[in-house]
Design a protein around this motif. Structure first.
Motif, PDB file in Angstrom:
ATOM      1  N   GLN A  68       0.896  -1.158   0.000  1.00  0.00           N
ATOM      2  CA  GLN A  68       0.000   0.000   0.000  1.00  0.00           C
ATOM      3  C   GLN A  68       0.932   1.206   0.000  1.00  0.00           C
ATOM      4  OE1 GLN A  68      -3.526  -0.234   0.063  1.00  0.00           O
ATOM      5  NE2 GLN A  68      -3.494   1.947  -0.387  1.00  0.00           N
ATOM      6  N   ILE A  69       1.167   1.779  -1.181  1.00  0.00           N
ATOM      7  CA  ILE A  69       2.169   2.829  -1.353  1.00  0.00           C
ATOM      8  C   ILE A  69       1.732   4.114  -0.652  1.00  0.00           C
ATOM      9  CG2 ILE A  69       3.409   4.210  -3.057  1.00  0.00           C
ATOM     10  CD1 ILE A  69       2.950   1.717  -4.969  1.00  0.00           C
ATOM     11  N   ASP A  70       0.520   4.505  -0.905  1.00  0.00           N
ATOM     12  CA  ASP A  70      -0.104   5.605  -0.179  1.00  0.00           C
ATOM     13  C   ASP A  70      -1.584   5.273  -0.073  1.00  0.00           C
ATOM     14  OD1 ASP A  70      -1.477   6.539  -2.533  1.00  0.00           O
ATOM     15  OD2 ASP A  70       0.248   7.769  -3.068  1.00  0.00           O
ATOM     16  N   ARG A  71      -2.389   6.179   0.440  1.00  0.00           N
ATOM     17  CA  ARG A  71      -3.788   5.807   0.698  1.00  0.00           C
ATOM     18  C   ARG A  71      -4.567   5.476  -0.569  1.00  0.00           C
ATOM     19  NH1 ARG A  71      -7.958   9.975   2.281  1.00  0.00           N
ATOM     20  NH2 ARG A  71      -8.138  11.074   0.330  1.00  0.00           N
ATOM     21  N   ASP A  72      -4.100   5.905  -1.730  1.00  0.00           N
ATOM     22  CA  ASP A  72      -4.827   5.667  -2.977  1.00  0.00           C
ATOM     23  C   ASP A  72      -4.087   4.795  -3.986  1.00  0.00           C
ATOM     24  OD1 ASP A  72      -7.084   7.243  -2.282  1.00  0.00           O
ATOM     25  OD2 ASP A  72      -5.917   9.049  -2.694  1.00  0.00           O
ATOM     26  N   THR A  73      -2.875   4.348  -3.663  1.00  0.00           N
ATOM     27  CA  THR A  73      -2.059   3.603  -4.630  1.00  0.00           C
ATOM     28  C   THR A  73      -1.567   2.307  -4.000  1.00  0.00           C
ATOM     29  OG1 THR A  73      -1.277   5.735  -5.482  1.00  0.00           O
ATOM     30  CG2 THR A  73      -0.109   3.778  -6.222  1.00  0.00           C
ATOM     31  N   SER A  74      -1.759   1.192  -4.730  1.00  0.00           N
ATOM     32  CA  SER A  74      -1.290  -0.100  -4.218  1.00  0.00           C
ATOM     33  C   SER A  74      -0.671  -0.926  -5.338  1.00  0.00           C
ATOM     34  CB  SER A  74      -2.440  -0.880  -3.579  1.00  0.00           C
ATOM     35  OG  SER A  74      -3.417  -1.195  -4.548  1.00  0.00           O
TER      36      SER A  74
END
Length: 136
Positions: A68-74
């Motif tokens: 989970q790279i950031d809250r919107d990118t995985s």
């Protein structure tokens, strides 16, 4: 038709661990984490009646990675190595990168399959613009 097949054992195991501490927002939403897991499975190869009748057994194992790279990118990525008791083997890999925009998502997938038999070797690469393509 299948009442003449012997009973076989199926084994499945998965071990998973977070390799970075999860970052969670005050509202409880996951912001970032890296999770790695290992998979193992053993059982009859169920692709068709012939493989069942020939009692082909598959052993498959490999790692998975979820980031989970950031809250919107995985990013999810998986590798599966397979070996069969008839001398064949396979390598599969799958990766998915996804970005969320509110209620919508944009994602790209890449799937690679390589089959090796005693006689031939085949590779398939699946992605959005050329689905599927056979590479030799």
């Amino acid at each position: 038709m299948f009442n003449h097949l012997p009973t076989t054992i199926n084994l499945n195991a998965k071990v998973e661990a977070a390799i970075s501490p999860p970052q969670v927002s005050p509202s409880g939403r996951l912001l970032s984490v890296v999770v790695i897991s290992g998979n193992f499975e053993q059982g009859p190869y169920k692709s068709n009646a012939r493989t069942l009748d020939n009692q082909i057994i598959a052993w498959r194992f490999g790692p998975d990675l979820y980031w989970q790279i950031d809250r919107d990118t995985s990013l999810f990525s998986s590798l599966c190595l397979g070996s069969y008791n008839d001398g064949n083997s396979e390598v599969q890999s799958f990766s998915r990168l996804e970005r969320k925009f509110g209620q919508f998502s944009l994602a790209t997938n890449l799937y690679h399959l390589e089959l090796r038999s005693q006689f031939r070797r085949h590779k398939w690469l699946f992605f959005a613009t050329r689905f599927p393509s056979l590479q030799r």
